[in-house]
Structures are given as C-alpha cells and as structure tokens.
Scaffold this motif. Sequence first.
Motif, short mmCIF file in Angstrom:
data_model
loop_
_atom_site.label_atom_id
_atom_site.label_comp_id
_atom_site.label_asym_id
_atom_site.label_seq_id
_atom_site.Cartn_x
_atom_site.Cartn_y
_atom_site.Cartn_z
N ILE A 32 -21.75 58.46 -13.09
CA ILE A 32 -22.06 57.70 -14.24
C ILE A 32 -21.28 56.62 -14.33
O ILE A 32 -19.94 56.83 -14.51
CB ILE A 32 -22.13 58.64 -15.44
CG1 ILE A 32 -22.74 59.57 -15.02
CG2 ILE A 32 -22.39 57.69 -16.75
CD1 ILE A 32 -24.37 59.96 -15.23
N HIS A 33 -21.96 55.46 -14.15
CA HIS A 33 -20.91 54.01 -13.83
C HIS A 33 -20.67 53.51 -15.47
O HIS A 33 -21.83 53.55 -15.73
CB HIS A 33 -21.63 53.38 -13.12
CG HIS A 33 -20.57 51.53 -12.79
ND1 HIS A 33 -19.53 51.61 -12.46
CD2 HIS A 33 -20.30 50.46 -13.53
CE1 HIS A 33 -18.34 51.06 -12.24
NE2 HIS A 33 -19.88 49.42 -12.96
N VAL A 34 -19.79 53.75 -16.22
CA VAL A 34 -19.86 53.37 -17.31
C VAL A 34 -18.77 52.00 -17.16
O VAL A 34 -17.92 52.00 -17.10
CB VAL A 34 -18.81 54.41 -18.28
CG1 VAL A 34 -18.88 54.01 -20.08
CG2 VAL A 34 -19.23 55.26 -18.09
N ASP A 35 -19.63 50.96 -18.00
CA ASP A 35 -19.47 49.23 -17.91
C ASP A 35 -18.58 48.97 -19.35
O ASP A 35 -19.10 49.25 -20.10
CB ASP A 35 -19.90 48.02 -17.61
CG ASP A 35 -20.66 48.26 -16.02
OD1 ASP A 35 -19.66 48.15 -15.45
OD2 ASP A 35 -22.12 48.58 -15.57
N VAL A 36 -16.94 49.30 -18.96
CA VAL A 36 -16.19 48.68 -20.89
C VAL A 36 -16.51 47.48 -20.53
O VAL A 36 -15.05 46.99 -19.84
CB VAL A 36 -14.72 50.11 -20.55
CG1 VAL A 36 -14.44 49.34 -22.22
CG2 VAL A 36 -15.73 51.47 -20.81
N VAL A 65 -15.24 54.80 -14.52
CA VAL A 65 -15.51 54.03 -15.87
C VAL A 65 -14.69 52.75 -15.61
O VAL A 65 -13.14 52.69 -14.56
CB VAL A 65 -14.93 54.54 -16.53
CG1 VAL A 65 -13.83 53.81 -18.01
CG2 VAL A 65 -15.10 55.59 -17.39
N HIS A 66 -15.24 51.85 -15.66
CA HIS A 66 -14.79 50.49 -14.71
C HIS A 66 -14.47 49.43 -16.67
O HIS A 66 -15.48 49.00 -17.01
CB HIS A 66 -16.43 49.98 -14.47
CG HIS A 66 -16.62 48.41 -13.79
ND1 HIS A 66 -16.92 47.27 -13.77
CD2 HIS A 66 -14.91 47.73 -13.60
CE1 HIS A 66 -16.43 46.15 -13.27
NE2 HIS A 66 -15.42 46.85 -13.63
N LEU A 67 -13.15 48.86 -16.64
CA LEU A 67 -12.83 48.87 -18.02
C LEU A 67 -12.59 47.31 -17.18
O LEU A 67 -11.86 46.65 -17.12
CB LEU A 67 -11.15 49.29 -18.38
CG LEU A 67 -11.72 50.53 -18.48
CD1 LEU A 67 -9.91 51.14 -17.89
CD2 LEU A 67 -11.83 51.65 -19.23
N MET A 68 -13.33 46.18 -17.79
CA MET A 68 -13.39 44.52 -18.01
C MET A 68 -12.47 44.43 -19.26
O MET A 68 -13.41 43.94 -20.01
CB MET A 68 -14.53 44.29 -17.64
CG MET A 68 -14.91 45.26 -16.43
SD MET A 68 -17.52 44.34 -16.30
CE MET A 68 -17.73 45.97 -16.87
N ILE A 69 -11.16 44.63 -19.40
CA ILE A 69 -10.80 44.46 -20.82
C ILE A 69 -9.32 44.33 -21.10
O ILE A 69 -8.98 44.27 -20.13
CB ILE A 69 -10.66 46.01 -21.53
CG1 ILE A 69 -9.72 47.35 -21.01
CG2 ILE A 69 -12.04 46.46 -22.33
CD1 ILE A 69 -10.47 48.29 -21.72
N VAL A 174 -19.62 49.05 -3.94
CA VAL A 174 -20.14 47.68 -4.88
C VAL A 174 -20.62 47.37 -6.10
O VAL A 174 -21.15 48.36 -6.26
CB VAL A 174 -20.66 47.14 -3.68
CG1 VAL A 174 -21.62 47.60 -2.99
CG2 VAL A 174 -20.85 45.58 -3.67
N ASP A 175 -20.37 46.44 -7.17
CA ASP A 175 -21.16 46.68 -8.12
C ASP A 175 -21.98 45.02 -8.55
O ASP A 175 -20.78 43.91 -8.58
CB ASP A 175 -19.79 46.48 -8.79
CG ASP A 175 -20.15 46.71 -10.19
OD1 ASP A 175 -21.62 46.62 -10.52
OD2 ASP A 175 -19.29 47.19 -11.21
N GLY A 176 -22.73 45.11 -8.78
CA GLY A 176 -23.87 43.79 -9.32
C GLY A 176 -24.65 43.48 -8.10
O GLY A 176 -24.42 42.83 -7.15
#
Length: 222
Positions: A32-36, A65-69, A174-176
């Motif tokens: 489960i990919h979680v975009d933060v 969990v992908h942290l964009m913070i 890869v993401d997007g």
Amino acid sequence: MSVKISPSILASDFSSLGDEVVNITQAGADYIHVDVMDGHFVPNLTIGPDVVKSIRKKSSLPFDVHLMIDPVQPYIEKFVEAGADIVSVHPEASDDTETCLNKIISLNVKAGLAINPDTEWEVVKPFMDKLDLILVMSVHPGFGGQKFIPTALDKLSNLREEINKSGREIQLEVDGGINFENVQSVIDAGADMIVAGTTTFKGGPSEYANNIEKLRGHKIGY
Ligand code: DX5
Ligand code: ZN
C-alpha cells in the motif's frame, strides 16, 4: 519474476478510505503506497500518522510510506509507530539524508530514498549500503494524475546497473504517471516495483483486480 504493484491510495475514494484499503488488498496489491505531503516540500496536503494508524488495521500488506515533507526527521518515528514498513525520504528535503536513513534503519523498517525528476541519480551513491529501496519520481511530486516524464527511463537504467553492481537487494520503484501503455518501458529500464494511483483505482472497486493484473502482467527483463 513479475513486478510488485504498490497502489497509491491518493487516488482512492477518501470518503471510504478504510474500505478502499480493504478492496485494494483483496484485489491483489503487493504493497500500500501512502503519499504524505505537507504543503511546503510539495504544494499539496494529504495525510498524517493518525490516518496511517487507522488504516493499518485494514490490511496486512506492507505499507510503503513516501514522505514528501520538510522537515522529515522529526516525523519518521511517528510514521513507523503508525505502521509503516518502508519509509522513503527525499534528499531534496533540508534534513541530513544520512541521519534520516540511520533513523529509519534504527527503527527496524526498510529505508528508501526517493529522487525527484530534476535530481541526478548519482545522489544515491553514498547511501547504497543503507538502502532497501530507491524510488524514482517520474512526475514532480505533489499530485496524482500527472503525465509520465520520460527522462525517468535513463535514470532507472543507471540505477538498475548501480544496484546490480552493489550486489545488494535494493528494490527499484517508479512513481508517477504509470499506465498500461508505459508500464513495460519502466520495467525494461529496470524497475521492479510500480506505484500506480490513477491506473489502479480507475473504474471503481470492481476493476481493481483487473487493473493490478494488467500492470503486473509484464515480465522483468534484467
Ligand atoms: C505524487 C505521488 C504519487 C502519485 C501517483 O507526488 O508520489 O505516488 O500519487 O499517482 P499517479 O499514479 O496517478 O500518477
Ligand atoms: Zn508516491
């Protein structure tokens, strides 16, 4: 060997997020990919550790969990406590990358480094011995539903070579902007883990299994 699919719940129906996590789990997702997102490192706000903790009960799949913070370091532990199994951080954030990776490793979860489209792939080199995953952004982070940026392909090939040289088991994600038409090209370039939001959640719950199967039905060529 076939690729792993990590659906991004950013594209799910947030009004029934728990059910969506159950649906996507039953449909055969691998993660489960979680975009933060924090409205600062990227121009969008999404979810925090409390939401992760609450959906954690809905699936036994690993949470990617992908942290964009930014800052990121003070939040790593909170996301691990909430149930993250893989935590990816961006070197473009202002916290020291090595310190962040060490923190993730000390919490006994997998460590990932996510790199933006404008960041050179070589940024991973000093961290190869710490990484379990490298996440190549094929859109500028912030929103689902964007168009795939093809320069990600060369980056994936170079990273695949670097990973193979290292002899370590590092997943290449890869993401997007991944869809049924371009998925084979990212796999041919070396990706073995695919994030897909829009493509996985297209058509509602009755289509999820079919969408995942169509994304997965490609063979890894390396
Ligand atoms: C973008 C996120 C992606 C995004 C992918 O910042 O990191 O995970 O949700 O969505 P799609 O598959 O719709 O491009
Ligand atoms: Zn993501």
